[in-house]
Design an enzyme around this catalytic site. Sequence first.
Site, mmCIF file in Angstrom:
data_model
loop_
_atom_site.group_PDB
_atom_site.id
_atom_site.type_symbol
_atom_site.label_atom_id
_atom_site.label_comp_id
_atom_site.label_asym_id
_atom_site.label_seq_id
_atom_site.Cartn_x
_atom_site.Cartn_y
_atom_site.Cartn_z
ATOM 1 N N ASP A 9 0.818 -1.210 0.000
ATOM 2 C CA ASP A 9 0.000 0.000 0.000
ATOM 3 C C ASP A 9 0.852 1.261 0.000
ATOM 4 O O ASP A 9 0.463 2.282 -0.566
ATOM 5 C CB ASP A 9 -0.934 -0.005 1.214
ATOM 6 N N GLY A 10 2.023 1.208 0.641
ATOM 7 C CA GLY A 10 2.917 2.364 0.642
ATOM 8 C C GLY A 10 3.382 2.721 -0.758
ATOM 9 O O GLY A 10 3.480 3.902 -1.118
ATOM 10 N N ASN B 287 -4.265 8.987 2.010
ATOM 11 C CA ASN B 287 -4.684 8.334 3.248
ATOM 12 C C ASN B 287 -5.027 9.336 4.345
ATOM 13 O O ASN B 287 -6.157 9.402 4.803
ATOM 14 C CB ASN B 287 -3.598 7.384 3.750
ATOM 15 N N ASP C 117 -0.853 13.180 21.612
ATOM 16 C CA ASP C 117 0.402 12.959 20.890
ATOM 17 C C ASP C 117 0.311 13.472 19.459
ATOM 18 O O ASP C 117 1.337 13.692 18.809
ATOM 19 C CB ASP C 117 0.748 11.471 20.861
ATOM 20 N N THR D 251 -8.936 2.922 7.005
ATOM 21 C CA THR D 251 -8.524 1.562 7.374
ATOM 22 C C THR D 251 -7.048 1.507 7.758
ATOM 23 O O THR D 251 -6.499 0.419 7.936
ATOM 24 C CB THR D 251 -8.776 0.582 6.207
ATOM 25 N N GLY D 252 -6.403 2.671 7.888
ATOM 26 C CA GLY D 252 -4.985 2.725 8.203
ATOM 27 C C GLY D 252 -4.713 3.226 9.612
ATOM 28 O O GLY D 252 -5.226 2.689 10.608
ATOM 29 N N TYR D 253 -3.922 4.291 9.695
ATOM 30 C CA TYR D 253 -3.495 4.859 10.978
ATOM 31 C C TYR D 253 -4.693 5.241 11.839
ATOM 32 O O TYR D 253 -4.729 4.987 13.048
ATOM 33 C CB TYR D 253 -2.618 6.080 10.689
ATOM 34 N N MET E 274 -7.719 3.983 11.920
ATOM 35 C CA MET E 274 -8.344 2.794 12.496
ATOM 36 C C MET E 274 -7.536 2.269 13.678
ATOM 37 O O MET E 274 -8.097 1.841 14.694
ATOM 38 C CB MET E 274 -8.490 1.707 11.424
ATOM 39 N N ALA F 159 -3.810 9.126 21.056
ATOM 40 C CA ALA F 159 -3.582 9.040 22.504
ATOM 41 C C ALA F 159 -3.936 10.341 23.216
ATOM 42 O O ALA F 159 -3.091 10.952 23.872
ATOM 43 C CB ALA F 159 -2.125 8.658 22.790
#
EC number: 2.7.1.23
Length: 294
Positions: free
Chosen positions: A74-75, A149, A179, A190-192, A194, A214
């Site tokens: 994906d990257g 994304n 953070d 569906t990435g970071y 999620m 966080a």
Amino acid sequence: MKIAVFGQFYQNSTSPIIARLFAFLNQNNIQVVIEEKFAAILIENKSIANTYQKFSSHKDLDKSFEMLISVGGDGTFLRATTLVRNSGIPILGINAGRLGFLATVQQENIETFLQLVLEKKYTISKRTLLSLKCASKIEEIKDLNFAMNEITVSRKDTTSMITIETYLNGEYLNSYWADGLIISTPTGSTGYSMSCGGPILTPEANCLVITPIAPHNLNARPLVIPDNTEIKLKVSGREENYLVSLDSRIASVKNEDILTIKKTPFKINMIEIPEETFLKTLRNKLLWGEDKRN
């Protein structure tokens, strides 16, 4: 038919993928133009002959190209969007990585799925992108000021949290003490996002997700907003700078600089094979509906 091929890495596991891909393309008399750095890697590893045309930047990809094939994870697919940009050239992802939410064509299906593409038996999934504008110039980003994304702000050189003042269409929303903060597209949901507790959006949803990383203010939850919303962020913290990332591209920004994030006027055209729809990918990649107790 004329296509571009792009990749970033070569591993032993990549060799059979390259062999099958180029065998199919050559057998079907398809004109292939390879990104020059990827071509050099393949030639060095004796995967292809040094006979193919090459391209070096997005300026070389004109309307004569019918699609771009991304070979990797994906990257790599996300990096391919920086080559296609607003040209409208569709991207097909062949998975040589791990999960493969965007690069959905698996090695065993290369010939079958490419044949479907040749026969025009596919659909185009139009994917929303985000643009970034900063009060001061960000040298590391320059004209690559978009993300497929997510756009993320996060702390730099410190374990202390940062404060992110957030405004939606000029109206104050909240000051996140966290953070960092993720502004995600449906594709990026569906990435970071999620991983930080954000919801999953279908690609057709005209929405964005704001997901804190966080957060110390525990009542701050992910928020879904219309994708025509203009988002402004003002970050402050103990260090002079913080980080902003657009997918895999990252830059340092001074405290108090105002970031403006909004939807780009163009979308990325992603080739979707009927056998590999978004919902099927959810079931296969995230194991939805599977009960390991049985």
